[in-house]
Motif scaffolding. Structure first.
Motif, PDB file in Angstrom:
ATOM      1  N   MET A 266      64.671 -40.742  -1.902  1.00  0.00           N
ATOM      2  CA  MET A 266      63.852 -39.566  -2.217  1.00  0.00           C
ATOM      3  C   MET A 266      62.557 -39.587  -1.415  1.00  0.00           C
ATOM      4  O   MET A 266      62.125 -38.556  -0.855  1.00  0.00           O
ATOM      5  N   LEU A 267      61.914 -40.764  -1.358  1.00  0.00           N
ATOM      6  CA  LEU A 267      60.672 -40.887  -0.595  1.00  0.00           C
ATOM      7  C   LEU A 267      60.915 -40.638   0.895  1.00  0.00           C
ATOM      8  O   LEU A 267      60.117 -39.964   1.582  1.00  0.00           O
ATOM      9  N   HIS A 268      62.052 -41.164   1.390  1.00  0.00           N
ATOM     10  CA  HIS A 268      62.382 -40.982   2.808  1.00  0.00           C
ATOM     11  C   HIS A 268      62.602 -39.513   3.128  1.00  0.00           C
ATOM     12  O   HIS A 268      62.106 -38.980   4.141  1.00  0.00           O
ATOM     13  N   ALA A 269      63.353 -38.821   2.245  1.00  0.00           N
ATOM     14  CA  ALA A 269      63.612 -37.392   2.460  1.00  0.00           C
ATOM     15  C   ALA A 269      62.318 -36.589   2.394  1.00  0.00           C
ATOM     16  O   ALA A 269      62.101 -35.650   3.176  1.00  0.00           O
ATOM     17  N   HIS A 270      61.439 -36.964   1.463  1.00  0.00           N
ATOM     18  CA  HIS A 270      60.162 -36.269   1.313  1.00  0.00           C
ATOM     19  C   HIS A 270      59.300 -36.455   2.573  1.00  0.00           C
ATOM     20  O   HIS A 270      58.668 -35.503   3.062  1.00  0.00           O
ATOM     21  N   ALA A 271      59.307 -37.707   3.078  1.00  0.00           N
ATOM     22  CA  ALA A 271      58.526 -37.982   4.286  1.00  0.00           C
ATOM     23  C   ALA A 271      59.063 -37.216   5.488  1.00  0.00           C
ATOM     24  O   ALA A 271      58.300 -36.712   6.332  1.00  0.00           O
ATOM     25  N   ASP A 272      60.389 -37.118   5.600  1.00  0.00           N
ATOM     26  CA  ASP A 272      61.002 -36.351   6.703  1.00  0.00           C
ATOM     27  C   ASP A 272      60.596 -34.885   6.635  1.00  0.00           C
ATOM     28  O   ASP A 272      60.327 -34.243   7.673  1.00  0.00           O
ATOM     29  N   SER A 280      55.594 -27.237   1.515  1.00  0.00           N
ATOM     30  CA  SER A 280      55.793 -26.455   0.292  1.00  0.00           C
ATOM     31  C   SER A 280      56.801 -27.075  -0.662  1.00  0.00           C
ATOM     32  O   SER A 280      57.119 -26.471  -1.691  1.00  0.00           O
ATOM     33  N   GLN A 281      57.295 -28.248  -0.332  1.00  0.00           N
ATOM     34  CA  GLN A 281      58.283 -28.881  -1.212  1.00  0.00           C
ATOM     35  C   GLN A 281      57.609 -29.355  -2.505  1.00  0.00           C
ATOM     36  O   GLN A 281      56.412 -29.630  -2.532  1.00  0.00           O
ATOM     37  N   PRO A 282      58.382 -29.385  -3.601  1.00  0.00           N
ATOM     38  CA  PRO A 282      57.785 -29.768  -4.893  1.00  0.00           C
ATOM     39  C   PRO A 282      57.342 -31.231  -4.884  1.00  0.00           C
ATOM     40  O   PRO A 282      57.780 -32.030  -4.064  1.00  0.00           O
ATOM     41  N   GLU A 283      56.450 -31.543  -5.839  1.00  0.00           N
ATOM     42  CA  GLU A 283      55.980 -32.918  -5.938  1.00  0.00           C
ATOM     43  C   GLU A 283      57.115 -33.847  -6.349  1.00  0.00           C
ATOM     44  O   GLU A 283      58.054 -33.456  -7.047  1.00  0.00           O
ATOM     45  N   LEU A 295      53.709 -45.448  -4.873  1.00  0.00           N
ATOM     46  CA  LEU A 295      53.938 -44.861  -3.548  1.00  0.00           C
ATOM     47  C   LEU A 295      54.262 -43.371  -3.649  1.00  0.00           C
ATOM     48  O   LEU A 295      53.772 -42.561  -2.840  1.00  0.00           O
ATOM     49  N   ALA A 296      55.070 -42.989  -4.648  1.00  0.00           N
ATOM     50  CA  ALA A 296      55.394 -41.573  -4.847  1.00  0.00           C
ATOM     51  C   ALA A 296      54.133 -40.780  -5.176  1.00  0.00           C
ATOM     52  O   ALA A 296      53.925 -39.653  -4.671  1.00  0.00           O
ATOM     53  N   ARG A 301      49.685 -37.047  -3.465  1.00  0.00           N
ATOM     54  CA  ARG A 301      48.275 -36.791  -3.140  1.00  0.00           C
ATOM     55  C   ARG A 301      48.118 -36.433  -1.659  1.00  0.00           C
ATOM     56  O   ARG A 301      47.322 -35.558  -1.286  1.00  0.00           O
ATOM     57  N   MET A 302      48.895 -37.145  -0.815  1.00  0.00           N
ATOM     58  CA  MET A 302      48.800 -36.850   0.623  1.00  0.00           C
ATOM     59  C   MET A 302      49.256 -35.428   0.910  1.00  0.00           C
ATOM     60  O   MET A 302      48.647 -34.703   1.706  1.00  0.00           O
ATOM     61  N   THR A 303      50.357 -35.024   0.248  1.00  0.00           N
ATOM     62  CA  THR A 303      50.868 -33.657   0.448  1.00  0.00           C
ATOM     63  C   THR A 303      49.834 -32.635  -0.008  1.00  0.00           C
ATOM     64  O   THR A 303      49.578 -31.622   0.672  1.00  0.00           O
ATOM     65  N   ALA A 304      49.228 -32.892  -1.165  1.00  0.00           N
ATOM     66  CA  ALA A 304      48.212 -31.966  -1.681  1.00  0.00           C
ATOM     67  C   ALA A 304      47.012 -31.910  -0.751  1.00  0.00           C
ATOM     68  O   ALA A 304      46.461 -30.817  -0.473  1.00  0.00           O
ATOM     69  N   SER A 305      46.589 -33.052  -0.224  1.00  0.00           N
ATOM     70  CA  SER A 305      45.447 -33.091   0.690  1.00  0.00           C
ATOM     71  C   SER A 305      45.750 -32.325   1.989  1.00  0.00           C
ATOM     72  O   SER A 305      44.896 -31.610   2.519  1.00  0.00           O
ATOM     73  N   LEU A 306      46.972 -32.501   2.485  1.00  0.00           N
ATOM     74  CA  LEU A 306      47.360 -31.766   3.714  1.00  0.00           C
ATOM     75  C   LEU A 306      47.367 -30.273   3.469  1.00  0.00           C
ATOM     76  O   LEU A 306      46.930 -29.476   4.328  1.00  0.00           O
ATOM     77  N   ASN A 307      47.878 -29.888   2.314  1.00  0.00           N
ATOM     78  CA  ASN A 307      47.886 -28.450   1.974  1.00  0.00           C
ATOM     79  C   ASN A 307      46.467 -27.900   1.929  1.00  0.00           C
ATOM     80  O   ASN A 307      46.177 -26.804   2.454  1.00  0.00           O
ATOM     81  N   GLN A 308      45.575 -28.660   1.286  1.00  0.00           N
ATOM     82  CA  GLN A 308      44.178 -28.204   1.211  1.00  0.00           C
ATOM     83  C   GLN A 308      43.538 -28.131   2.594  1.00  0.00           C
ATOM     84  O   GLN A 308      42.815 -27.180   2.926  1.00  0.00           O
ATOM     85  N   LEU A 309      43.829 -29.145   3.426  1.00  0.00           N
ATOM     86  CA  LEU A 309      43.269 -29.185   4.770  1.00  0.00           C
ATOM     87  C   LEU A 309      43.752 -27.999   5.611  1.00  0.00           C
ATOM     88  O   LEU A 309      42.960 -27.340   6.312  1.00  0.00           O
ATOM     89  N   ILE A 310      45.026 -27.762   5.535  1.00  0.00           N
ATOM     90  CA  ILE A 310      45.589 -26.645   6.310  1.00  0.00           C
ATOM     91  C   ILE A 310      45.026 -25.321   5.819  1.00  0.00           C
ATOM     92  O   ILE A 310      44.723 -24.399   6.606  1.00  0.00           O
ATOM     93  N   THR A 311      44.898 -25.222   4.493  1.00  0.00           N
ATOM     94  CA  THR A 311      44.321 -23.975   3.927  1.00  0.00           C
ATOM     95  C   THR A 311      42.897 -23.771   4.437  1.00  0.00           C
ATOM     96  O   THR A 311      42.489 -22.654   4.820  1.00  0.00           O
ATOM     97  N   LYS A 312      42.103 -24.843   4.464  1.00  0.00           N
ATOM     98  CA  LYS A 312      40.714 -24.728   4.965  1.00  0.00           C
ATOM     99  C   LYS A 312      40.689 -24.360   6.449  1.00  0.00           C
ATOM    100  O   LYS A 312      39.883 -23.541   6.901  1.00  0.00           O
ATOM    101  N   ILE A 313      41.597 -25.022   7.223  1.00  0.00           N
ATOM    102  CA  ILE A 313      41.636 -24.724   8.675  1.00  0.00           C
ATOM    103  C   ILE A 313      42.012 -23.274   8.907  1.00  0.00           C
ATOM    104  O   ILE A 313      41.441 -22.576   9.767  1.00  0.00           O
ATOM    105  N   ALA A 314      42.965 -22.798   8.108  1.00  0.00           N
ATOM    106  CA  ALA A 314      43.389 -21.397   8.257  1.00  0.00           C
ATOM    107  C   ALA A 314      42.238 -20.451   7.932  1.00  0.00           C
ATOM    108  O   ALA A 314      41.992 -19.442   8.640  1.00  0.00           O
TER     109      ALA A 314
END
Length: 325
Positions: A266-272, A280-283, A295-296, A301-314
């Protein structure tokens, strides 16, 4: 197993001992009466007392003898003809001072195997006055010995310390010698010396103990297969339990490893997905508090941080574009 064999033999020895003591109560009672008369009871009265055993098929008869030279049974007066001091049982009673038993022997009149119970009695001053002799037939011991068993198996025996087989469950073996029995002859001296125990002889186990009043050895010969059957059953039981334990451990390990592999997949698929830009994949579902659960949570948290970062950049890009217009 050993304690069970010892306990079994202890009970059988108590039966033989109890039977002898029961049969010797005639002599004990007669000795008490003679002591109360100070050994001077009229011969006819004393003989009547000695005849009280005539209805007991296990008793050959009783004799009274004393220091004055009296020597008579319930039927015959041999005073002056037989010297009490020449009799082994009389000497035994005098030296022991208590109920004692002679070695077993064959009666000279009928060839039966008997043992003599000798009971001393004292005068009013506590001095040895005489003794009562009671001859006991040992034929009844055959029944006691035949009844000896170990889980309904085995062959009982009764030996005297000199090597005679007094009674045996085997037909025709009574009144023979230990040297004629293959399972007993090589260990007889050890049995007399150690008084109780067991040993292995060929395919048999021989268990024995000593009768307190006489020093006789009572025992049983049992097939090894019967004696060690409980041990084999325990081994089989422990073997089955061990196999079940191993199977449970293997099953638990497989389940544990499967769960770990599933969560890693699951972690590997999520990372891919993250690497492909899919934010936009679920937590990830966190169902444990171990390292994989941590680790999960980090991935979430990393996914949420990336989403926030991308939203700010946009948002910043839109502002820059609007300002340039």
């Amino acid at each position: 197993m050993e304690s069970e064999l010892n306990e079994n033999m202890k009970k059988e020895a108590a039966k033989v001992d109890g039977w002898l003591r029961e049969k010797s109560t005639y002599a004990v009672g007669a000795a008490h009466l003679m002591a109360s008369f100070d050994g001077k009871a009229p011969v006819t009265d004393a003989q009547a007392m000695l005849r009280m055993v005539q209805d007991d098929k296990d008793i050959v008869g009783m004799v009274n003898a004393n220091e004055s030279g009296a020597f008579y049974s319930g039927k015959k007066d041999n005073t002056g003809k037989i010297n009490p001091q020449d009799r082994g049982w009389y000497k035994l009673a005098k030296s022991s001072g208590t109920l004692s038993f002679t070695d077993a022997y064959k009666d000279s009149t009928n060839g039966e195997l008997v043992v003599t119970a000798a009971v001393p009695y004292q005068d009013a001053g506590g001095n040895f006055r005489g003794a009562i002799c009671e001859d006991i037939r040992l034929g009844a011991l055959e029944e006691l010995v035949r009844a000896i068993d170990y889980h309904d198996q085995g062959s009982g025996f009764l030996l005297d310390p000199k090597g005679m087989i007094l009674a045996s469950a085997k037909e025709g073996e009574s009144m023979t010698q230990v040297s004629d029995n293959a399972a007993l002859k090589d260990h007889f001296s050890e049995m007399v010396q150690q008084e109780k125990g067991y040993y292995v002889s060929g395919d048999d186990v021989v268990s024995y103990t000593t009768v307190p009043t006489t020093g006789w050895i009572v025992g049983i010969i049992v097939p090894q297969s019967e004696v060690f059957a409980p041990v084999r059953h325990l081994r089989i039981t422990y073997g089955i339990l061990t196999l079940l334990g191993i199977a449970l451990i293997v099953f638990a390990c497989l389940r544990f490893s499967t769960a770990i592999v599933r969560r890693l997949d699951m972690l590997h698929a999520h990372a891919d997905e993250l690497a492909g830009g899919n934010l936009s994949q679920p937590e990830l579902v966190i169902d444990s508090r171990d390292e994989l659960g941590s680790l999960a949570a980090s991935f979430n948290r990393m996914t949420a941080s990336l989403n926030q970062l991308i939203t700010k950049i946009a948002a910043t890009s839109e502002q820059v574009a609007a300002a340039s217009e």
